[in-house]
Design a protein around this motif. Structure first.
Motif: not given
Length: 199
Positions: A110-114, A120-124
């Protein structure tokens, strides 16, 4: 299998929720299974870490849906994202490494966003166009589940990635009520709020 599930749902009025049949959600492990899911599923959950790979799979799923005579827009393609929110990026990344070390094998691909909620909102947001949304899996309970509701949901709403009225309607209070009641059994390992599907 998919056709049989739909047949049973159609013959069982009690299965309907809100006046319609339940959504058929699948999580195919490989590309060929994802194509089959495109022919039958309403929602397809992907475990991928790479945006380009997610976009390729989504295109294949949508093409399979169209070839089966379905509207490709009726199939939502979501990426599972293990989510770790911290007060600063360094502490969130440290916790994400810890979660990975102690983690569940199911989340291995799975993708991990941290990071901070804003980070995280910007990465998504970078995934917009490649997928239809995300299934946010809290890295740890209750810390990240509460941070998703209190911090990430408003950050996503401020970027237009989820509806602000959903955030105002109380995702946070619903989650906190469940946690305060110690109803851990109703907080699944991977929380998927309808509000977070609208990327």
């Amino acid at each position: 299998v998919h056709a049989e599930i739909r047949r049973v749902w159609a013959a069982t009025p009690a299965a309907a929720t809100g006046g319609r049949a339940p959504l058929l959600v699948t999580a195919p492990a490989d590309v060929s299974a994802a194509v089959v899911a495109g022919r039958h599923s309403d929602v397809v959950r992907l475990r991928v870490r790479d945006r380009a790979e997610a976009a390729r799979r989504r295109d294949a799923i949508r093409a399979a849906a169209e070839q089966a005579g379905r509207n490709p827009d009726d199939v939502r393609v979501l990426v599972e994202a293990v989510t770790v929110i911290g007060q600063d990026a360094a502490s969130a990344l440290f916790r994400a490494d810890l979660v990975r070390e102690l983690g569940h094998a199911a989340h291995e691909h799975s993708l991990t966003v941290a990071g901070t909620a804003a980070g995280v909102a910007e990465e998504l947001a970078q995934w917009v166009g490649a997928v239809d949304g995300f299934v946010l899996v809290p890295g740890s309970l209750p810390t990240d589940a509460v941070a998703i509701a209190r911090e990430l949901a408003p950050a996503l709403a401020s970027r237009g990635l989820i509806r602000g009225d959903v955030v105002a309607a109380g995702v946070e209070s619903d989650l906190e009520a469940a946690l305060e009641a110690e109803l851990d059994a109703i907080v699944p390992a991977d929380i998927a709020w309808d509000a977070l599907l609208a990327v």
